[in-house]
Design an enzyme around this catalytic site. Sequence first.
Site, PDB file in Angstrom:
ATOM      1  CB  CYS A   1       1.300  -6.302   2.328  1.00  0.00           C
ATOM      2  SG  CYS A   1       0.095  -5.277   3.169  1.00  0.00           S
TER       3      CYS A   1
ATOM      4  NE  ARG B   1      -4.802  -5.029   6.170  1.00  0.00           N
ATOM      5  CZ  ARG B   1      -5.877  -4.540   6.727  1.00  0.00           C
ATOM      6  NH1 ARG B   1      -6.501  -5.222   7.671  1.00  0.00           N
ATOM      7  NH2 ARG B   1      -6.357  -3.383   6.350  1.00  0.00           N
TER       8      ARG B   1
ATOM      9  CB  SER C   1      -3.506  -2.194   8.895  1.00  0.00           C
ATOM     10  OG  SER C   1      -3.712  -3.546   9.187  1.00  0.00           O
ATOM     11  CB  ILE C   2      -1.761   1.579   4.823  1.00  0.00           C
ATOM     12  CG1 ILE C   2      -0.377   1.037   5.174  1.00  0.00           C
ATOM     13  CG2 ILE C   2      -1.672   3.046   4.429  1.00  0.00           C
ATOM     14  CD1 ILE C   2       0.614   1.061   4.053  1.00  0.00           C
ATOM     15  CB  ILE C   3      -6.402   2.145   2.929  1.00  0.00           C
ATOM     16  CG1 ILE C   3      -5.378   2.802   2.000  1.00  0.00           C
ATOM     17  CG2 ILE C   3      -7.797   2.685   2.626  1.00  0.00           C
ATOM     18  CD1 ILE C   3      -5.640   2.588   0.536  1.00  0.00           C
TER      19      ILE C   3
ATOM     20  N   GLY D   1      -0.041  -3.464  -1.948  1.00  0.00           N
ATOM     21  CA  GLY D   1       0.127  -2.176  -2.602  1.00  0.00           C
ATOM     22  C   GLY D   1      -0.976  -1.204  -2.273  1.00  0.00           C
TER      23      GLY D   1
END
Length: 151
Positions: free
Chosen positions: A2, A48, A50-52, A74
């Site tokens: 990000c 962005r 996107s991870i979570i 983070g």
Amino acid sequence: MCGFVGSVSESEPINPSTHLQSLKRISHRGPDSANVVSGPGFWMGFNRLSIIDLDSRSDQPFSKGGDDILLFNGEIYNYKEIRSKLASKHSVRFKTKSDTEVVYEALRIHGKSVISEFRGMFSICFYNKENTKLILARDPYGIKPLYYSQN
């Protein structure tokens, strides 16, 4: 990864094209989405990764329609604990599964004092349009970059 860019000014006009160029220069930090929000005296953009929570409801700049806007890069490792406290003690109803919304609600309710509870790597920009208050923060080890200038 990000990345975000922003500007807040009470007196100088903000040039959106300059900021858009800056946001494009860091597009490699967040290839999943890019969004901008602006208004009188502020401009904020976010790229962005996107991870979570992969849902677009967690895209940033993040707001729930009020005066508060969050830019967050983070990961907060203990966000589920903080989320649980916010839900039980303050009756917060969450719309996403993201740590972004947890950071947003924690800052909205507790202000900058809650930052010491965040365990993880992060850089944060939290802005209130109504009272023009700005909170900038990063993790204690400086893992996530946060560069700013005050003129």
